[in-house]
Design an enzyme around this catalytic site. Structure first.
Site, short mmCIF file in Angstrom:
data_model
loop_
_atom_site.label_atom_id
_atom_site.label_comp_id
_atom_site.label_asym_id
_atom_site.label_seq_id
_atom_site.Cartn_x
_atom_site.Cartn_y
_atom_site.Cartn_z
N GLU A 238 -0.12 -0.96 5.84
CA GLU A 238 0.93 -0.38 6.69
C GLU A 238 0.68 1.09 6.96
OE1 GLU A 238 4.75 1.42 7.89
OE2 GLU A 238 3.49 1.94 6.19
N ASP B 18 0.86 -1.19 0.00
CA ASP B 18 0.00 0.00 0.00
C ASP B 18 0.89 1.24 0.00
OD1 ASP B 18 0.82 -0.69 2.69
OD2 ASP B 18 -0.51 0.88 3.43
N1 BES Z 1 8.48 3.87 5.40
C1 BES Z 1 7.69 4.47 6.43
C2 BES Z 1 8.33 4.34 7.80
C3 BES Z 1 9.56 5.20 8.00
C4 BES Z 1 9.45 6.57 7.91
C5 BES Z 1 10.76 4.61 8.26
C6 BES Z 1 10.56 7.35 8.10
C7 BES Z 1 11.89 5.39 8.45
C8 BES Z 1 11.78 6.76 8.36
C9 BES Z 1 6.31 3.82 6.50
O1 BES Z 1 5.78 3.48 5.25
C10 BES Z 1 5.34 4.81 7.09
O2 BES Z 1 5.19 5.86 6.57
N2 BES Z 1 4.68 4.41 8.17
C11 BES Z 1 3.64 5.18 8.76
C12 BES Z 1 3.04 4.31 9.84
C13 BES Z 1 1.94 4.94 10.63
C14 BES Z 1 0.71 5.15 9.80
C15 BES Z 1 1.60 4.08 11.82
C16 BES Z 1 4.22 6.45 9.35
O3 BES Z 1 5.33 6.44 9.91
O4 BES Z 1 3.55 7.49 9.26
ZN ZN Z 2 5.00 5.37 4.39
#
Ligand code: BES
Ligand code: ZN
Length: 431
Positions: free
Chosen positions: A121, A56
């Site tokens: 995710e 996603d």
């Molecule tokens: N790839 C990101 C996580 C991430 C962001 C890792 C910055 C390292 C640095 C992931 O896809 C993401 O955006 N996760 C969401 C999860 C949330 C909705 C619980 C986020 O961090 O906003």
């Molecule tokens: Zn993300």
């Protein structure tokens, strides 16, 4: 996307199944997207590595300001541009490319791979936690270590391995009063306006310097030890990296260290938007009848989600009572994911250090990150095996933003790094 991955993986000879998770949330009739579970190889003499990624992406519209169609991948000079290029479709494809490359080069695959690719995710991985716990001793039982490629280098030139993430607790605040939108010339001044009440509440959550105003939250944060303080000394990150990644000089802190601490090891509160508020161009003189504010807190050791919820609900309740408004308010937790902090000296990390060095010719920095991947801690706890975050993209890729990209050399060398990691991890002595 799930069917695409199923097809690609099956074509390479992997066993694949799509696990349905049922409807999203209570009372909706929309099904959650399936989890793609797969296995490639089952040689008892090889290590088994679980790779997790998500298919996603964040929403994207051309009108948001993209230079090209967000859902059509285009190459411009040395960049591949499109939603998901770096977060996280590119890295997910990287694992598939790695298998394909081994097959075409006639090189034996060094490990057994187990795949878990999900489609929620970006909304807190709804449904996946339960599946991981249920399958820990079944589908995932042979897993020796986990690798997630869903993070980024800190800057634009130096590779990293990541051993920590912040958690994320996401809330909505609904304020409603009149049964329908009203004319502000007729009713303005005669009724309590939901948007005025809501903005008042939101303004009591965080100040413009980023200070969280909810009593008790900062007291839950683990103190910074002198040893931890030292870890910030050698990280290759400059204020220019921050300026270029944000396209501005809007920094809250003047030094690299303070900026990184704010991102990695302190909680932050962000306001995301207001559903129902007038937001189109023009000058509509409306009083919106119902507005829903959205905000989230990034959590760190030792903040526990339930404790945080209690502080958030209590604070908003207090602020609301003082307002004496006849409107109605409702605060909800939409989703939460836990922070994660791991051991970067485990053999899983040692293998990734060697792989990074082999491909990029430098030692990776060891970083924590400010973003969240909700199931990271779930995998670690349920499978009782180390989890490593091995990035493909750079800090200026624009994940979640317009014109998201991955540089071609990060992609190509990223596939090489993932592959080299699998070779090193297959022989790395257990620590
Ligand atoms: N790839 C990101 C996580 C991430 C962001 C890792 C910055 C390292 C640095 C992931 O896809 C993401 O955006 N996760 C969401 C999860 C949330 C909705 C619980 C986020 O961090 O906003
Ligand atoms: Zn993300």
């Amino acid at each position: 996307m799930a069917h695409f991955l199923e097809k690609e993986l099956k074509a390479l000879g992997a066993q694949v199944e799509l696990r349905e998770l049922g409807p999203q949330g209570a009372g909706t009739n929309v099904d959650l997207p399936p989890i793609v579970l797969g296995k490639y190889g089952n040689d008892p003499n090889k290590r088994t590595i679980l790779v997790y990624g998500h298919y996603d992406v964040q929403p994207a519209l051309l009108e948001d300001g993209w230079d090209t169609e967000p859902f059509t991948l285009v190459q411009k000079d040395d960049k591949l541009i499109g939603r998901g290029s770096t977060d996280d479709k590119g890295p997910v494809l990287g694992w598939i490319n790695s298998i394909e490359a081994h097959q075409q080069a006639g090189i034996e695959f060094p490990v057994n791979l187990v795949f878990c690719f999900e489609g929620m995710e970006e909304y807190g991985s709804e449904g996946l936690d339960d599946l991981i716990h249920e399958e820990a001793n079944k589908f995932f039982k042979d897993v020796d270590a986990t690798c997630i490629s869903d993070n980024y280098w800190l800057g634009t030139t130096h590779p990293v391995l990541t051993y920590g993430l912040r958690g994320c607790s996401y809330y909505s605040v609904t304020v409603e009063g009149p049964s329908a939108d009203l004319h502000s010339g007729i009713f303005g001044g005669m009724v309590s306006e939901p948007l005025i009440d809501l903005t008042h509440v939101l303004a009591q959550l965080v100040d413009p310097q980023g200070k969280i105003l909810i009593p008790g939250v900062n007291d839950l944060v683990a103190p910074l030890t002198p040893d931890e303080e030292k870890l910030y000394d050698n990280i290759k990150y400059s204020m220019d990296d921050l300026y270029s990644a944000t396209g501005s000089k809007t920094n809250l802190f003047d030094t690299e260290k303070e900026s990184l601490k704010a991102r990695w090891r302190y909680p932050t509160l962000s306001l995301h938007g207001i559903e129902g508020a007038f937001s189109a161009p023009g000058a509509k003189t409306v009083i919106p009848a119902k507005v829903i504010g959205k905000f989230s807190l990034r959590t760190v050791p030792n903040i526990q989600p339930r404790e945080l919820d209690e502080l958030v609900f209590k604070h908003i309740d207090n602020v609301w009572k003082k307002l004496n408004s006849k409107n109605k308010i409702e605060v909800k937790l939409l989703h939460d994911g836990l922070w994660w902090l791991s051991d970067p000296h485990h053999w899983n990390f040692e293998a990734a250090k060697k792989a990074t060095k082999a491909v990029w010719h430098v030692d990776p920095d060891l970083t924590r990150e400010g973003g969240s991947i909700p199931v990271t801690l779930t995998f670690e706890q349920a499978l009782k095996k180390n989890v490593l975050l091995l990035p493909m993209g750079r800090g200026d890729d624009g994940a979640h933003s317009i014109n998201e990209k991955i540089n071609v050399d990060n992609y190509i060398n990223g596939v090489k790094t993932l592959s080299a990691y699998l070779h090193y991890v297959s022989v790395e002595p257990s620590s």
